[in-house]
Design a protein around this motif. Structure first.
Motif, PDB file in Angstrom:
ATOM      1  N   MET A  47      -5.792  11.920  -6.672  1.00 21.11           N
ATOM      2  CA  MET A  47      -5.476  13.313  -6.442  1.00 21.11           C
ATOM      3  C   MET A  47      -4.137  13.622  -7.099  1.00 21.11           C
ATOM      4  O   MET A  47      -3.238  12.796  -7.130  1.00 21.11           O
ATOM      5  CB  MET A  47      -5.413  13.594  -4.935  1.00 21.11           C
ATOM      6  CG  MET A  47      -4.998  15.024  -4.624  1.00 21.11           C
ATOM      7  SD  MET A  47      -5.058  15.457  -2.880  1.00 21.11           S
ATOM      8  CE  MET A  47      -6.802  15.714  -2.702  1.00 21.11           C
ATOM      9  N   LYS A  48      -4.020  14.840  -7.599  1.00 25.07           N
ATOM     10  CA  LYS A  48      -2.754  15.265  -8.191  1.00 25.07           C
ATOM     11  C   LYS A  48      -1.835  15.796  -7.108  1.00 25.07           C
ATOM     12  O   LYS A  48      -2.280  16.386  -6.126  1.00 25.07           O
ATOM     13  CB  LYS A  48      -2.986  16.342  -9.246  1.00 25.07           C
ATOM     14  CG  LYS A  48      -3.523  15.786 -10.522  1.00 25.07           C
ATOM     15  CD  LYS A  48      -3.087  16.602 -11.689  1.00 25.07           C
ATOM     16  CE  LYS A  48      -3.569  15.860 -12.918  1.00 25.07           C
ATOM     17  NZ  LYS A  48      -3.376  16.566 -14.119  1.00 25.07           N
ATOM     18  N   TYR A  49      -0.535  15.578  -7.345  1.00 27.39           N
ATOM     19  CA  TYR A  49       0.492  16.049  -6.426  1.00 27.39           C
ATOM     20  C   TYR A  49       1.593  16.745  -7.206  1.00 27.39           C
ATOM     21  O   TYR A  49       1.996  16.267  -8.265  1.00 27.39           O
ATOM     22  CB  TYR A  49       1.108  14.879  -5.655  1.00 27.39           C
ATOM     23  CG  TYR A  49       0.170  14.214  -4.696  1.00 27.39           C
ATOM     24  CD1 TYR A  49       0.116  14.613  -3.362  1.00 27.39           C
ATOM     25  CD2 TYR A  49      -0.667  13.189  -5.110  1.00 27.39           C
ATOM     26  CE1 TYR A  49      -0.746  14.000  -2.468  1.00 27.39           C
ATOM     27  CE2 TYR A  49      -1.528  12.574  -4.218  1.00 27.39           C
ATOM     28  CZ  TYR A  49      -1.571  12.978  -2.911  1.00 27.39           C
ATOM     29  OH  TYR A  49      -2.420  12.374  -2.026  1.00 27.39           O
ATOM     30  N   LEU A  50       2.060  17.851  -6.686  1.00 27.54           N
ATOM     31  CA  LEU A  50       3.225  18.540  -7.212  1.00 27.54           C
ATOM     32  C   LEU A  50       4.417  18.062  -6.397  1.00 27.54           C
ATOM     33  O   LEU A  50       4.382  18.097  -5.168  1.00 27.54           O
ATOM     34  CB  LEU A  50       3.050  20.053  -7.062  1.00 27.54           C
ATOM     35  CG  LEU A  50       4.145  20.922  -7.657  1.00 27.54           C
ATOM     36  CD1 LEU A  50       4.111  20.831  -9.181  1.00 27.54           C
ATOM     37  CD2 LEU A  50       3.976  22.356  -7.209  1.00 27.54           C
ATOM     38  N   ILE A  51       5.456  17.585  -7.076  1.00 25.21           N
ATOM     39  CA  ILE A  51       6.612  16.996  -6.405  1.00 25.21           C
ATOM     40  C   ILE A  51       7.858  17.779  -6.809  1.00 25.21           C
ATOM     41  O   ILE A  51       8.131  17.940  -7.999  1.00 25.21           O
ATOM     42  CB  ILE A  51       6.784  15.519  -6.817  1.00 25.21           C
ATOM     43  CG1 ILE A  51       5.490  14.752  -6.560  1.00 25.21           C
ATOM     44  CG2 ILE A  51       7.964  14.891  -6.081  1.00 25.21           C
ATOM     45  CD1 ILE A  51       5.424  13.431  -7.282  1.00 25.21           C
ATOM     46  N   PHE A  55       7.936  17.807 -10.724  1.00 25.47           N
ATOM     47  CA  PHE A  55       7.094  16.808 -11.376  1.00 25.47           C
ATOM     48  C   PHE A  55       5.667  16.969 -10.888  1.00 25.47           C
ATOM     49  O   PHE A  55       5.418  17.541  -9.826  1.00 25.47           O
ATOM     50  CB  PHE A  55       7.574  15.393 -11.016  1.00 25.47           C
ATOM     51  CG  PHE A  55       8.876  15.005 -11.652  1.00 25.47           C
ATOM     52  CD1 PHE A  55       8.903  14.149 -12.748  1.00 25.47           C
ATOM     53  CD2 PHE A  55      10.077  15.468 -11.150  1.00 25.47           C
ATOM     54  CE1 PHE A  55      10.100  13.778 -13.326  1.00 25.47           C
ATOM     55  CE2 PHE A  55      11.285  15.104 -11.721  1.00 25.47           C
ATOM     56  CZ  PHE A  55      11.294  14.256 -12.818  1.00 25.47           C
ATOM     57  N   VAL A  56       4.722  16.439 -11.651  1.00 21.67           N
ATOM     58  CA  VAL A  56       3.329  16.379 -11.227  1.00 21.67           C
ATOM     59  C   VAL A  56       2.811  14.986 -11.557  1.00 21.67           C
ATOM     60  O   VAL A  56       3.154  14.406 -12.581  1.00 21.67           O
ATOM     61  CB  VAL A  56       2.468  17.486 -11.887  1.00 21.67           C
ATOM     62  CG1 VAL A  56       2.329  17.286 -13.378  1.00 21.67           C
ATOM     63  CG2 VAL A  56       1.112  17.586 -11.231  1.00 21.67           C
ATOM     64  N   GLY A  57       2.017  14.440 -10.640  1.00 24.44           N
ATOM     65  CA  GLY A  57       1.476  13.104 -10.866  1.00 24.44           C
ATOM     66  C   GLY A  57       0.124  12.942 -10.218  1.00 24.44           C
ATOM     67  O   GLY A  57      -0.220  13.643  -9.267  1.00 24.44           O
ATOM     68  N   LEU A 117       9.634  17.911  -1.478  1.00 22.97           N
ATOM     69  CA  LEU A 117       8.384  18.623  -1.245  1.00 22.97           C
ATOM     70  C   LEU A 117       7.308  17.984  -2.109  1.00 22.97           C
ATOM     71  O   LEU A 117       7.471  17.869  -3.327  1.00 22.97           O
ATOM     72  CB  LEU A 117       8.541  20.108  -1.613  1.00 22.97           C
ATOM     73  CG  LEU A 117       7.286  20.972  -1.534  1.00 22.97           C
ATOM     74  CD1 LEU A 117       6.832  21.106  -0.078  1.00 22.97           C
ATOM     75  CD2 LEU A 117       7.549  22.337  -2.145  1.00 22.97           C
ATOM     76  N   ILE A 118       6.228  17.549  -1.470  1.00 26.26           N
ATOM     77  CA  ILE A 118       5.092  16.991  -2.187  1.00 26.26           C
ATOM     78  C   ILE A 118       3.854  17.757  -1.736  1.00 26.26           C
ATOM     79  O   ILE A 118       3.540  17.793  -0.548  1.00 26.26           O
ATOM     80  CB  ILE A 118       4.920  15.485  -1.919  1.00 26.26           C
ATOM     81  CG1 ILE A 118       6.181  14.732  -2.310  1.00 26.26           C
ATOM     82  CG2 ILE A 118       3.711  14.950  -2.682  1.00 26.26           C
ATOM     83  CD1 ILE A 118       6.140  13.248  -2.025  1.00 26.26           C
ATOM     84  N   VAL A 119       3.177  18.384  -2.693  1.00 26.18           N
ATOM     85  CA  VAL A 119       2.031  19.238  -2.387  1.00 26.18           C
ATOM     86  C   VAL A 119       0.786  18.645  -3.030  1.00 26.18           C
ATOM     87  O   VAL A 119       0.735  18.508  -4.253  1.00 26.18           O
ATOM     88  CB  VAL A 119       2.256  20.675  -2.911  1.00 26.18           C
ATOM     89  CG1 VAL A 119       1.078  21.558  -2.578  1.00 26.18           C
ATOM     90  CG2 VAL A 119       3.554  21.256  -2.377  1.00 26.18           C
ATOM     91  N   VAL A 175     -10.069  21.972  -7.123  1.00 24.23           N
ATOM     92  CA  VAL A 175     -10.201  23.428  -7.133  1.00 24.23           C
ATOM     93  C   VAL A 175      -8.833  24.085  -7.315  1.00 24.23           C
ATOM     94  O   VAL A 175      -8.660  24.996  -8.119  1.00 24.23           O
ATOM     95  CB  VAL A 175     -10.888  23.928  -5.839  1.00 24.23           C
ATOM     96  CG1 VAL A 175     -10.883  25.447  -5.769  1.00 24.23           C
ATOM     97  CG2 VAL A 175     -12.308  23.388  -5.756  1.00 24.23           C
ATOM     98  N   CYS A 176      -7.833  23.592  -6.562  1.00 22.78           N
ATOM     99  CA  CYS A 176      -6.469  24.132  -6.686  1.00 22.78           C
ATOM    100  C   CYS A 176      -5.909  23.870  -8.085  1.00 22.78           C
ATOM    101  O   CYS A 176      -5.268  24.738  -8.671  1.00 22.78           O
ATOM    102  CB  CYS A 176      -5.552  23.506  -5.641  1.00 22.78           C
ATOM    103  SG  CYS A 176      -5.976  23.959  -3.954  1.00 22.78           S
TER     104      CYS A 176
END
Length: 92
Positions: free
Chosen positions: A1-5, A34-36, A63-65, A70-71
């Protein structure tokens, strides 16, 4: 899964350690964004490392989202991420 950090850390020494960690593990979009793409166990390990590095910070915001497929498909961005717009080397 991707995460926005994202992070906001006032102490330069701690911030530099966070940046070094994230530059090794994710792609930089902006100075503090960052994104990972991580497996669940990788995400948990990264989160623990970030907490450990920033434990002595007087003021930290981490913050990690998570971003489901879909998002991620609905994500909009104008301009180029830092990694693309500021290459470390240029081949002509």
């Amino acid at each position: 899964m991707k995460y926005l950090i994202c992070y906001d850390i006032t102490e330069q020494r701690i911030r530099q350690r966070v940046v070094k960690l994230l530059e090794r593990r994710a792609h930089r979009l902006q100075y503090s964004v960052f994104v990972g793409d991580f497996k669940e166990c990788e995400y948990k390990a990264l989160r623990e490392q970030l907490l450990e590095i920033t434990a002595d910070s007087e003021r930290r915001l981490l913050l990690i989202v998570p971003m489901c497929a879909v998002c991620e498909a609905k994500t909009w961005m104008a301009g180029k991420p830092m990694e693309e717009s500021n290459p470390s080397c240029l081949i002509v």
